[in-house]
Design a protein around this motif. Sequence first.
Motif, mmCIF file in Angstrom:
data_model
loop_
_atom_site.group_PDB
_atom_site.id
_atom_site.type_symbol
_atom_site.label_atom_id
_atom_site.label_comp_id
_atom_site.label_asym_id
_atom_site.label_seq_id
_atom_site.Cartn_x
_atom_site.Cartn_y
_atom_site.Cartn_z
ATOM 1 N N GLY A 227 -3.100 6.493 -7.083
ATOM 2 C CA GLY A 227 -2.187 5.924 -6.097
ATOM 3 C C GLY A 227 -2.783 5.916 -4.704
ATOM 4 O O GLY A 227 -2.669 4.931 -3.967
ATOM 5 N N VAL A 228 -3.433 7.009 -4.330
ATOM 6 C CA VAL A 228 -4.061 7.097 -3.008
ATOM 7 C C VAL A 228 -5.202 6.087 -2.897
ATOM 8 O O VAL A 228 -5.335 5.391 -1.882
ATOM 9 N N ALA A 229 -6.018 5.999 -3.938
ATOM 10 C CA ALA A 229 -7.161 5.071 -3.899
ATOM 11 C C ALA A 229 -6.694 3.624 -3.841
ATOM 12 O O ALA A 229 -7.235 2.818 -3.063
ATOM 13 N N SER A 230 -5.695 3.284 -4.642
ATOM 14 C CA SER A 230 -5.218 1.893 -4.620
ATOM 15 C C SER A 230 -4.515 1.576 -3.294
ATOM 16 O O SER A 230 -4.632 0.465 -2.779
ATOM 17 N N ALA A 231 -3.813 2.549 -2.720
ATOM 18 C CA ALA A 231 -3.178 2.332 -1.418
ATOM 19 C C ALA A 231 -4.234 2.152 -0.336
ATOM 20 O O ALA A 231 -4.096 1.294 0.541
ATOM 21 N N ALA A 232 -5.296 2.958 -0.390
ATOM 22 C CA ALA A 232 -6.376 2.817 0.588
ATOM 23 C C ALA A 232 -7.062 1.460 0.449
ATOM 24 O O ALA A 232 -7.397 0.814 1.457
ATOM 25 N N LEU B 30 1.137 4.138 -2.927
ATOM 26 C CA LEU B 30 1.033 5.565 -2.639
ATOM 27 C C LEU B 30 2.240 6.309 -3.204
ATOM 28 O O LEU B 30 2.103 7.356 -3.834
ATOM 29 N N ALA B 31 3.425 5.758 -2.983
ATOM 30 C CA ALA B 31 4.645 6.368 -3.514
ATOM 31 C C ALA B 31 4.629 6.381 -5.041
ATOM 32 O O ALA B 31 5.086 7.343 -5.673
ATOM 33 N N ALA B 32 4.095 5.329 -5.647
ATOM 34 C CA ALA B 32 4.003 5.277 -7.112
ATOM 35 C C ALA B 32 3.069 6.366 -7.636
ATOM 36 O O ALA B 32 3.340 6.976 -8.675
ATOM 37 N N GLY B 33 1.996 6.618 -6.929
ATOM 38 C CA GLY B 33 1.088 7.695 -7.347
ATOM 39 C C GLY B 33 1.762 9.051 -7.289
ATOM 40 O O GLY B 33 1.629 9.873 -8.206
ATOM 41 N N VAL B 34 2.511 9.298 -6.225
ATOM 42 C CA VAL B 34 3.225 10.574 -6.093
ATOM 43 C C VAL B 34 4.338 10.657 -7.139
ATOM 44 O O VAL B 34 4.540 11.707 -7.772
ATOM 45 N N ALA B 35 5.061 9.564 -7.355
ATOM 46 C CA ALA B 35 6.107 9.555 -8.375
ATOM 47 C C ALA B 35 5.517 9.779 -9.759
ATOM 48 O O ALA B 35 6.109 10.479 -10.594
ATOM 49 N N GLY B 36 4.330 9.222 -10.001
ATOM 50 C CA GLY B 36 3.664 9.432 -11.285
ATOM 51 C C GLY B 36 3.372 10.899 -11.545
ATOM 52 O O GLY B 36 3.434 11.367 -12.680
ATOM 53 N N PHE B 37 3.082 11.649 -10.486
ATOM 54 C CA PHE B 37 2.829 13.090 -10.635
ATOM 55 C C PHE B 37 4.051 13.777 -11.222
ATOM 56 O O PHE B 37 3.945 14.625 -12.102
ATOM 57 N N TYR B 38 5.230 13.398 -10.759
ATOM 58 C CA TYR B 38 6.452 14.040 -11.233
ATOM 59 C C TYR B 38 6.944 13.455 -12.551
ATOM 60 O O TYR B 38 7.538 14.162 -13.364
ATOM 61 N N ALA C 31 0.836 -1.198 0.000
ATOM 62 C CA ALA C 31 0.000 0.000 0.000
ATOM 63 C C ALA C 31 0.873 1.251 0.000
ATOM 64 O O ALA C 31 0.595 2.214 -0.728
ATOM 65 N N LEU C 32 1.928 1.253 0.802
ATOM 66 C CA LEU C 32 2.840 2.402 0.811
ATOM 67 C C LEU C 32 3.546 2.560 -0.525
ATOM 68 O O LEU C 32 3.755 3.680 -1.012
ATOM 69 N N ALA C 33 3.902 1.440 -1.149
ATOM 70 C CA ALA C 33 4.537 1.494 -2.468
ATOM 71 C C ALA C 33 3.572 2.052 -3.510
ATOM 72 O O ALA C 33 3.977 2.834 -4.388
#
Length: 117
Positions: A39-44, A14-22, A10-12
């Motif tokens: 990323g947030v939805a899949s982590a949740a 979330l990090a992938a979603g944030v990395a995707g933004f950049y 889940a943390l990965a």
Amino acid sequence: MADKLKFALALALLAAGVAGFYLLAEQAMIVRVLAVLAGVASAAAMAWITEPGRQFFSFAKEAVNESRKVVWPSRKETLQTTGMVFAFVVVMAVFLWLADKSLEWMLYDLVLGWKKS
């Protein structure tokens, strides 16, 4: 152990979603925001299926239910309480000013013998 792995995944996510933004810097802002939201939805969703995740969501649900039970003060009560606070602040300001000036007078005039010009 399985819960820890799911939580790490889940943390990965979330990090992938944030990395995707950049990583999608050349794309439209909506695409970048959607990457973060995905990323947030899949982590949740992944956190939901862990036992600590279920406990957290249960706690959050109970917190929402408790917040609905809160009785808020009326407008009149709010204004009265605010007025009392302002009055107390004014009284304390005058008291502290008088205490300061009294100590100043005692120190300069009585103890040191200085006269203020």
